[in-house]
Design an enzyme around this catalytic site. Structure first.
Site, PDB file in Angstrom:
ATOM      1  N   ILE A  16       0.844  -1.198   0.000  1.00 30.59           N
ATOM      2  CA  ILE A  16       0.000   0.000   0.000  1.00 30.59           C
ATOM      3  C   ILE A  16       0.881   1.250   0.000  1.00 30.59           C
ATOM      4  O   ILE A  16       1.632   1.509   0.939  1.00 30.59           O
ATOM      5  CB  ILE A  16      -0.980  -0.013   1.196  1.00 30.59           C
ATOM      6  CG1 ILE A  16      -1.772  -1.345   1.214  1.00 30.59           C
ATOM      7  CG2 ILE A  16      -1.903   1.197   1.151  1.00 30.59           C
ATOM      8  CD1 ILE A  16      -2.458  -1.740  -0.083  1.00 30.59           C
ATOM      9  N   ARG A  56      -5.189   4.365 -13.877  1.00 31.03           N
ATOM     10  CA  ARG A  56      -4.575   3.801 -15.094  1.00 31.03           C
ATOM     11  C   ARG A  56      -4.122   4.914 -16.030  1.00 31.03           C
ATOM     12  O   ARG A  56      -3.045   4.843 -16.617  1.00 31.03           O
ATOM     13  CB  ARG A  56      -5.562   2.861 -15.798  1.00 31.03           C
ATOM     14  CG  ARG A  56      -5.726   1.584 -15.035  1.00 31.03           C
ATOM     15  CD  ARG A  56      -6.760   0.636 -15.619  1.00 31.03           C
ATOM     16  NE  ARG A  56      -6.794  -0.544 -14.765  1.00 31.03           N
ATOM     17  CZ  ARG A  56      -7.680  -1.510 -14.837  1.00 31.03           C
ATOM     18  NH1 ARG A  56      -8.639  -1.458 -15.753  1.00 31.03           N
ATOM     19  NH2 ARG A  56      -7.627  -2.540 -14.024  1.00 31.03           N
ATOM     20  N   GLU A  81      -2.414  -0.999 -10.464  1.00 29.00           N
ATOM     21  CA  GLU A  81      -3.629  -0.591 -11.204  1.00 29.00           C
ATOM     22  C   GLU A  81      -3.973  -1.627 -12.274  1.00 29.00           C
ATOM     23  O   GLU A  81      -4.543  -1.300 -13.311  1.00 29.00           O
ATOM     24  CB  GLU A  81      -3.477   0.796 -11.871  1.00 29.00           C
ATOM     25  CG  GLU A  81      -2.848   1.894 -11.016  1.00 29.00           C
ATOM     26  CD  GLU A  81      -3.796   2.513 -10.007  1.00 29.00           C
ATOM     27  OE1 GLU A  81      -4.953   2.056  -9.932  1.00 29.00           O
ATOM     28  OE2 GLU A  81      -3.360   3.440  -9.286  1.00 29.00           O
TER      29      GLU A  81
END
Ligand SMILES: Cc1cc2nc3c(=O)[nH]c(=O)nc-3n(C[C@H](O)[C@H](O)[C@H](O)COP(=O)(O)OP(=O)(O)OC[C@H]3O[C@@H](n4cnc5c(N)ncnc54)[C@H](O)[C@@H]3O)c2cc1C
Length: 381
Positions: free
Chosen positions: A155, A240, A360
């Site tokens: 993360i 993205r 992503e």
């Protein structure tokens, strides 16, 4: 580049000039120390980073996706860790503004948009990466609170931030339909954060998060219970685009460094750039960069038309991520041994390029999602 409007060109030039003067000189030291110059972030807000995508009614700037794409290209050109950090700081407030309740917006957006507080976004788990729908972090209702149990990995910047969005399931048997998004505020909910040392984007942290009976007020459910994955897709699609354009920026930097090198370094009594095989490598980097930019900007333009642009964002993420790895490998080759030394910017560009094909949605996942769209058959389930 010819596809920008005059206003967009002006934005590109002003942000590039700021990053070149104020951020680029800090990169080598922060990269070496694996730190990030957080003091620069407030000045970046004025260009549209962080608060840009949030509608002015919610305290943001309401910039276009095309403007965002330019900001992410310039961040990537300057420093991969800057692009990664700006991505996460930008998409979390965007997601809260898109699906949050009026109370959640009033509580969480002001500190995030002012830079007083920072955010992370947690979906990936040790046993659920590409297959996000199989995540195992659970959330069960106990009075006025949900109780979260489970862990997350990789993360971004969770150790530098204290407001997060966590995806957890309220009912594992419901599969994707049990997954719910929660806003977790460290001021009221306890969780453990551990740094995981990693190869690329060294100015960011990559963290494990552990939730052991973490109590989250039930009013912190973001969007509807069971609709977490579809809410997250809003942010992931923009992520993205951001990763695609960050990859374009890294490619552009690889190109500029390569041109600088071949026009100064001499071998066999000539500048390297006079050799046709060296020219071929430089032209290949330029072509990969420009084709990537066109696909990334196309995805941004389609989003600006109000369309979901899932296909365009996937195609850009796939192509730009793979291309920047080819471009960075060529840039290393152009630099010979010098490119492999840590003092060379292309050594960092090469490491940062490796990030582009993973988060992503990996390149393979983009291909499978585009395959489903084009052929109408999913190979995933
Ligand atoms: C630098 C960095 C930052 C990140 N930041 C975050 C963050 O802030 N928040 C967050 O939630 N996550 C984050 N991630 C996690 C990232 O989203 C995942 O790493 C990614 O989704 C891939 O999951 P995985 O690593 O578990 O790989 P896996 O899913 O285990 O995949 C391993 C390999 O198998 C391939 N593969 C998997 N399934 C298939 C299939 N069906 N067909 C073909 N090939 C397949 C993949 O493409 C890959 O090559 C980050 C990762 C990195 C590296």
């Amino acid at each position: 580049m010819t596809i920008l409007t005059d206003d967009e060109r002006e934005l590109q030039s002003s942000v590039r000039s700021f990053l070149t003067k104020k951020v680029a000189p800090l990169v080598a030291e922060h990269e070496r120390n694996r730190t990030f110059p957080w003091e620069i972030v407030p000045a970046l807000h004025d260009f549209g980073y962080v608060r840009g995508l949030v509608h002015p009614d919610d305290g943001g700037d309401g910039i276009s996706y095309s403007q965002l794409a330019i900001l992410m290209e310039e961040a990537g050109r300057c420093w991969g860790s800057l692009r990664t950090t700006m991505n996460i700081l930008t998409i979390v407030p965007y997601l809260i503004s898109q699906v949050g309740s009026p109370e959640q917006k009033a509580r969480f957006l002001p500190p995030l948009l002012s830079g007083e507080r920072r955010a992370w976004f947690a979906m990936t788990e040790p046993d659920a990466g590409s297959d996000a729908a199989s995540l195992r972090t659970t959330a069960h209702l106990d009075g006025d609170h949900y109780v979260l149990s489970g862990s997350k990995v990789y993360i971004t910047n969770a150790s530098h931030a204290d407001i997060g969005i966590v995806m957890a399931t309220v009912d594992r048997s419901a599969g994707a339909k049990g997954i719910t998004a929660f806003i977790v505020d460290r001021a009221e909910s306890d969780y453990e954060v551990n740094d995981i040392p990693h190869m690329p984007v060294r100015g960011t942290s990559s963290c494990e998060l552990v939730f052991t009976g973490t109590r989250v007020p039930k009013e912190n459910v973001l969007g509807e219970v069971g609709r977490g994955l579809s809410a997250a897709m809003k942010a992931i699609n923009v992520g993205r685009l951001n990763m695609s354009m960050g990859a374009v920026g890294l490619s552009q930097a690889a190109l500029e460094e390569s041109i600088k090198f071949v026009t100064t370094r001499e071998q066999f009594g000539k500048k390297l750039g006079e050799f046709q095989l060296v020219q071929e490598m430089v032209v290949e980097i330029a072509t990969l960069t420009e084709t990537s930019r066109l696909l990334g900007m196309n995805a941004a333009r389609v989003l600006d038309r109000g369309e979901p642009a899932r296909m365009e964002c996937s195609m850009a993420k796939y192509y730009c991520g793979e291309s920047v790895n080819k471009a960075a490998t060529l840039a290393l080759q152009v630099h010979g041994g010098a490119g492999l030394m840590e003092e060379s910017p292309v050594e960092r560009i090469f490491r940062d390029a490796r990030e582009a094909t993973i988060p992503e949605g990996t390149s393979q996942i983009q291909i499978l999602q585009m395959g489903r769209e084009l052929i109408g058959v999913s190979s995933l389930r």
